[in-house]
Scaffold this motif. Structure first.
Motif, PDB file in Angstrom:
ATOM      1  N   SER A  29      56.821  16.561  52.935  1.00  0.00           N
ATOM      2  CA  SER A  29      57.474  17.514  53.835  1.00  0.00           C
ATOM      3  C   SER A  29      56.548  18.659  54.229  1.00  0.00           C
ATOM      4  CB  SER A  29      58.763  18.056  53.216  1.00  0.00           C
ATOM      5  OG  SER A  29      58.472  18.827  52.076  1.00  0.00           O
ATOM      6  N   GLU A  30      55.606  19.014  53.346  1.00  0.00           N
ATOM      7  CA  GLU A  30      54.656  20.083  53.646  1.00  0.00           C
ATOM      8  C   GLU A  30      53.410  19.567  54.378  1.00  0.00           C
ATOM      9  OE1 GLU A  30      53.847  21.773  49.817  1.00  0.00           O
ATOM     10  OE2 GLU A  30      55.791  22.773  49.700  1.00  0.00           O
ATOM     11  N   GLY A  31      53.337  18.253  54.571  1.00  0.00           N
ATOM     12  CA  GLY A  31      52.184  17.670  55.249  1.00  0.00           C
ATOM     13  C   GLY A  31      50.939  17.614  54.392  1.00  0.00           C
ATOM     14  N   LYS A  32      51.094  17.695  53.088  1.00  0.00           N
ATOM     15  CA  LYS A  32      49.953  17.704  52.171  1.00  0.00           C
ATOM     16  C   LYS A  32      49.719  16.349  51.500  1.00  0.00           C
ATOM     17  CE  LYS A  32      50.556  22.575  51.031  1.00  0.00           C
ATOM     18  NZ  LYS A  32      50.870  23.528  49.966  1.00  0.00           N
ATOM     19  N   PHE A  33      50.602  15.396  51.744  1.00  0.00           N
ATOM     20  CA  PHE A  33      50.486  14.083  51.101  1.00  0.00           C
ATOM     21  C   PHE A  33      49.430  13.250  51.812  1.00  0.00           C
ATOM     22  CE2 PHE A  33      51.692   9.627  50.458  1.00  0.00           C
ATOM     23  CZ  PHE A  33      51.777   9.585  49.084  1.00  0.00           C
ATOM     24  N   THR A  34      48.483  12.733  51.047  1.00  0.00           N
ATOM     25  CA  THR A  34      47.457  11.871  51.625  1.00  0.00           C
ATOM     26  C   THR A  34      47.540  10.489  50.986  1.00  0.00           C
ATOM     27  OG1 THR A  34      45.827  12.600  50.000  1.00  0.00           O
ATOM     28  CG2 THR A  34      45.861  13.771  52.098  1.00  0.00           C
ATOM     29  N   VAL A  35      47.218   9.491  51.771  1.00  0.00           N
ATOM     30  CA  VAL A  35      47.243   8.109  51.301  1.00  0.00           C
ATOM     31  C   VAL A  35      45.815   7.706  50.965  1.00  0.00           C
ATOM     32  CG1 VAL A  35      47.759   5.737  51.957  1.00  0.00           C
ATOM     33  CG2 VAL A  35      49.256   7.582  52.700  1.00  0.00           C
ATOM     34  N   ASN A  36      45.635   7.128  49.793  1.00  0.00           N
ATOM     35  CA  ASN A  36      44.321   6.651  49.378  1.00  0.00           C
ATOM     36  C   ASN A  36      44.194   5.197  49.827  1.00  0.00           C
ATOM     37  OD1 ASN A  36      42.007   5.787  48.104  1.00  0.00           O
ATOM     38  ND2 ASN A  36      42.477   6.791  46.151  1.00  0.00           N
ATOM     39  N   ALA A  37      43.637   4.996  51.016  1.00  0.00           N
ATOM     40  CA  ALA A  37      43.533   3.661  51.603  1.00  0.00           C
ATOM     41  C   ALA A  37      42.681   2.735  50.738  1.00  0.00           C
ATOM     42  CB  ALA A  37      42.945   3.758  53.005  1.00  0.00           C
ATOM     43  N   ILE A  84      44.797   1.390  47.884  1.00  0.00           N
ATOM     44  CA  ILE A  84      45.760   0.414  48.383  1.00  0.00           C
ATOM     45  C   ILE A  84      45.061  -0.907  48.675  1.00  0.00           C
ATOM     46  CG2 ILE A  84      47.306  -0.144  50.301  1.00  0.00           C
ATOM     47  CD1 ILE A  84      47.982   2.864  50.390  1.00  0.00           C
ATOM     48  N   ALA A  85      43.907  -0.850  49.322  1.00  0.00           N
ATOM     49  CA  ALA A  85      43.150  -2.061  49.637  1.00  0.00           C
ATOM     50  C   ALA A  85      42.737  -2.786  48.359  1.00  0.00           C
ATOM     51  CB  ALA A  85      41.936  -1.713  50.485  1.00  0.00           C
TER      52      ALA A  85
END
Length: 110
Positions: free
Chosen positions: A80-88, A91-92
């Motif tokens: 909601s704060e826009g601070k979440f990042t995805v570790n691509a 995941i790969a």
């Protein structure tokens, strides 16, 4: 001519025929109690058995099947704060590892 269409005709009638063709009667309306009765007593369509691997995986999550509510809250707040990042990369790596595991399991079956 489009691929899949036969030269003899199409699957649906021409517009003129559709406009003049008789309509099928609509289904009769049911009352809310009738619908609730149908929904509350579904007829089983299949029998399901949980595999030993699924039972083992479920057991790894915790004996009572609980989850970490605090972690869910932290992730939700970060999103909601826009601070979440995805570790691509992570995941790969997991996708590749899972694919290799499935291929190895399939090779061992044969």
């Amino acid at each position: 001519m489009k691929i899949g269409n036969s030269p003899e005709g199409s699957a649906s009638p021409p517009k003129a025929e559709r406009a003049t063709s008789p309509r099928k009667p609509e289904a009769t309306a049911t009352t809310a109690p009738q619908q609730a009765a149908k929904a509350s007593a579904p007829t089983p369509s299949a029998q399901v058995e949980i595999s030993s691997a699924a039972k083992l995986a479920a057991g790894a999550q915790g004996e009572d099947g609980s989850f970490d509510a605090a972690k869910v809250q932290r992730i939700s707040q970060a999103i909601s704060e826009g601070k979440f990042t995805v570790n691509a990369r992570a995941i790969a790596d997991k996708l590749v590892a899972n694919a290799q595991e499935l291929l190895n399991a399939r090779a061992n079956k044969h």
